[in-house]
Scaffold this active site. Structure first.
Site, mmCIF file in Angstrom:
data_model
loop_
_atom_site.group_PDB
_atom_site.id
_atom_site.type_symbol
_atom_site.label_atom_id
_atom_site.label_comp_id
_atom_site.label_asym_id
_atom_site.label_seq_id
_atom_site.Cartn_x
_atom_site.Cartn_y
_atom_site.Cartn_z
ATOM 1 N N SER A 182 -4.460 7.248 3.323
ATOM 2 C CA SER A 182 -5.769 7.398 2.684
ATOM 3 C C SER A 182 -6.782 7.728 3.760
ATOM 4 C CB SER A 182 -6.163 6.097 1.982
ATOM 5 O OG SER A 182 -7.528 6.109 1.602
ATOM 6 N N TYR B 98 -8.348 -2.426 1.860
ATOM 7 C CA TYR B 98 -7.375 -1.377 1.551
ATOM 8 C C TYR B 98 -7.222 -0.433 2.739
ATOM 9 C CZ TYR B 98 -5.350 2.689 -0.867
ATOM 10 O OH TYR B 98 -4.568 3.748 -1.243
#
Length: 231
Positions: A139, A152
């Protein structure tokens, strides 16, 4: 036929990539927690003539990881391992000051510990494959400081480092960490439910992943948008 294990395969990028591989003649072992959704995906992909083993479960369970690899061996081995299953740590996302530590632990267990556990389980088969490869879904939150994405992002940064070291330690394999960029997924909707801005369909990212398989560049971290622009 080559065999791929794909986690988080019932929807989103995992399903889209699995469908592309099935269309190319790959056999598949698919994981997700939602048994009904996973079986629906498996049934749809079998229409391509692929052999598909659907194994619902939680990737943090060592027995489930062993079953995924055993299922792949029954199909002929493990040529590609795709770590796509992800946990956010909090839904919706919150600032670090409010992030539950149990949520962070869950994100690390799913996104990092389970991914390494599955690699370790599959490593003998990957080494024996003619062109063994590991693909981890990263990500941009792993590299950029976005408010509320700290837990995250930290888990994905750790996954990136594991992939980088694995690539150095296993020169006979290809190990790619891929940042897919913005996508319209259930994960993003759960992370930021108030964001209604349109985002690309995960299907649009699949050509970037297929390019890695076709061209087999050096192990490393790649951005899907850059891979698509360079074609």
């Amino acid at each position: 036929m080559p065999v791929a294990i794909i986690t988080g395969a019932s929807k989103g990028l995992g399903r889209a990539f699995a469908e592309a591989l099935a269309a190319r003649g790959w056999d598949l072992v698919l994981d997700a927690r939602d048994a009904e959704a996973l079986q629906g995906t498996a049934t749809a992909l079998e229409a391509y003539g692929a052999r598909v083993t659907a194994l619902p479960g939680d990737v943090t369970d060592a027995g489930h990881r062993a079953a995924l690899v055993a299922g792949a061996r029954l199909l002929g081995g493990v040529d590609l391992l795709v770590s796509n299953a992800s946990a956010l740590g909090a839904e919706p996302l919150v600032r670090l000051a409010e992030l539950p530590l149990d949520g962070l632990r869950r994100a690390l267990e799913v996104n990092v510990v389970a991914a390494l556990g599955l690699v370790r389980e599959a490593l003998p088969s990957l080494r024996a494959a003619p062109a063994g490869a590991v693909l981890t879904v990263s990500s941009d939150a792993a590299a950029e400081a976005y408010q509320t994405w700290g837990g995250y992002g930290a888990s994905k940064a750790a996954l990136d480092q594991l992939a980088a070291v694995l690539g150095a330690e296993e020169p006979g394999l290809r190990v790619w960490a891929v940042d897919p960029g913005d996508m319209a997924t259930d994960l993003y909707a759960a992370a930021v439910p108030d964001d209604d801005d349109p985002r690309p369909d995960p299907v649009s990212v699949v050509p970037a992943l297929l390019r890695l398989l076709d061209e087999r560049p050096a192990s490393g971290r790649y951005g899907a948008p850059a891979l698509l622009e360079e074609r």
